[in-house]
Scaffold this active site. Structure first.
Site, short mmCIF file in Angstrom:
data_model
loop_
_atom_site.label_atom_id
_atom_site.label_comp_id
_atom_site.label_asym_id
_atom_site.label_seq_id
_atom_site.Cartn_x
_atom_site.Cartn_y
_atom_site.Cartn_z
N THR A 179 -3.93 11.23 -6.51
CA THR A 179 -2.41 10.28 -6.15
C THR A 179 -1.62 10.84 -7.40
OG1 THR A 179 -3.78 8.58 -5.60
CG2 THR A 179 -1.80 8.03 -6.59
N ARG B 253 -8.82 3.57 6.21
CA ARG B 253 -8.99 3.08 4.95
C ARG B 253 -7.65 3.08 4.20
NH1 ARG B 253 -8.26 5.08 -0.42
NH2 ARG B 253 -9.53 3.88 -1.92
N ASP C 36 -5.18 1.44 -3.08
CA ASP C 36 -4.12 0.74 -3.98
C ASP C 36 -2.71 1.26 -3.96
OD1 ASP C 36 -5.07 2.84 -5.23
OD2 ASP C 36 -4.50 1.98 -7.32
N GLY D 50 -6.67 6.76 -9.24
CA GLY D 50 -8.38 6.50 -9.11
C GLY D 50 -8.91 5.87 -8.21
#
Ligand code: ASP
Length: 386
Positions: free
Chosen positions: A230, A258, A261, A282
């Protein structure tokens, strides 16, 4: 105002009574601005600028892209334009297998991307999730914010919206990513390897990577420790306006659909123009459970410095496992934050990055040059993703 020290943070978060700590922070600790009033929100009292403006920060993988964002900030441009321009450089890079084009795919070999943006000056947000075939999802999230009456669009609806808005569709799987995915399939399913009756039977990894030991080792690492990849980027301009974006290909080999965040406003990203912004990289599942981005911004609103606010969020993640380092060692998590004064910080659950044994770092450009700075580790051990 009572000073927020690192020692006090640890007492609150873990060592003393981890569970009581959060309660103290959020309302009962005397001396923290606004805490006695409970519901009265106000800007931090210590607005004496300790930082530099403009400033732009990102996860370490954005280092080479921050120049682009800083140029926009220096020219008086918009903070969200700066952040999106920076992450677009990484999304476009086929050699970066963490985001955008060339990102590692889901378990079916399809790249699915998630992204979010928040614009402090106008208090708006946009996000997209599980998007296939569209490379620049940070810009797509910005387009949702600017051109619709929605905040979040997902799946095939997001792809069709992108096409309607003139985004180009393409196959996002590069040869590099496809081969690593095939290697993962072969390692995890007996069916995806040649049978011993094959006349050319040899070690599948050797065959797939033409015997290139370096490529095999790289793939083995990605299979053993399914990477999350990310980029989070936060920008503050000379006027103290703040915006941010987070963009990702998510967890490699994930179940299709899926969502982590990164596209969740309040978790992978949160910006409040009165305070600052925060984001994360993460294991997204752990961040969603503590709404990390929002938590950090609320800490900063109470006068807590960016780095300490990031550590407090990590404290809540640790608390979710009662500080059990064995369980916490199965993943990694990073937080990044800036306040509107241009003060910034980054913190990591563990001292290292995924690519052990490098120390965890984040990227900063404060007008001179882009550089890496160390994240403040929550745990001093190497740990993480064992
Ligand atoms: N946080 C992202 C997710 O869980 C992945 C990452 O940061 O590497 O989807």
């Amino acid at each position: 105002m009572q000073l927020w020290t690192r020692r006090k943070f640890f007492v609150n978060s873990l060592a003393g009574s981890a569970l009581a700590g959060a309660g103290q922070l959020l309302g009962k600790t005397p001396g923290i601005a606004g805490s006695e009033e409970g519901t009265i929100f106000r800007a931090p009292a210590n607005t004496a600028a300790g930082g530099v403006r403009p400033v732009i920060i990102s996860s370490a993988n954005g280092l080479h892209a921050l120049d682009k964002g800083m140029d926009i900030l220096k020219a008086g441009g918009d903070t969200l334009d700066a952040a999106v321009a920076a992450v677009t450089v990484v999304e476009d890079d086929p050699n970066d297998d963490s985001v955008g084009y060339g990102g590692l795919p889901n378990e079916e070999g399809v790249v699915e991307l998630d992204a979010s943006v928040m614009h402090g000056p106008t208090r708006r947000a946009g996000s997209v999730a599980s998007v296939q075939k569209i490379k620049n999802v940070a810009r797509l999230a910005k387009t949702v914010m600017e051109r619709t009456n929605h905040v979040m669009i997902v799946g095939d609806g997001a792809r069709r919206f992108a096409v309607a808005e003139g985004f180009e569709e393409q196959n996002l799987l590069t040869e590099h990513s496809r081969k690593i995915w095939l290697a993962w399939k072969a390692k995890t399913s007996f069916n995806w390897r040649p049978g011993i009756d094959s006349p050319e039977w040899k070690d599948y990894m050797t065959e797939l990577f033409d015997g290139d030991a370096e490529k095999i080792a790289y793939a083995e690492e990605k299979i053993a420790h399914p990477p999350t990849g990310t980029i989070n980027c936060l920008a503050v301009n000379a006027k103290g306006e703040v915006s941010g974006t987070t963009t990702t290909s998510g967890l490699s080999w994930k179940i299709p659909g899926r969502v982590g965040d990164s596209p969740i406003i309040g978790a992978g990203l949160y910006v409040d123009g009165d305070v600052g912004g925060a984001g994360s990289t993460g294991k997204g599942e752990e961040n969603i459970k503590i709404a990390g981005g929002h938590t950090i911004v609320e800490m900063m609103r109470k006068g807590i410095k960016p780095t300490d606010a990031c550590l407090e969020a990590l404290g809540r993640v640790a608390r979710n496992y009662n500080g059990d380092k064995k369980k916490l060692g199965t993943f990694h998590l990073f937080f990044y934050a800036v306040n509107k004064d241009g003060e910034y910080g980054g913190a990591s659950l563990w001292k290292n990055t995924y690519d052990r044994p490098k120390p965890a770092q984040f990227a900063v450009h404060d007008g001179t040059e882009a550089r890496l700075e160390l994240c403040k580790p929550f745990f001093d051990e190497i740990g993480g993703d064992e």
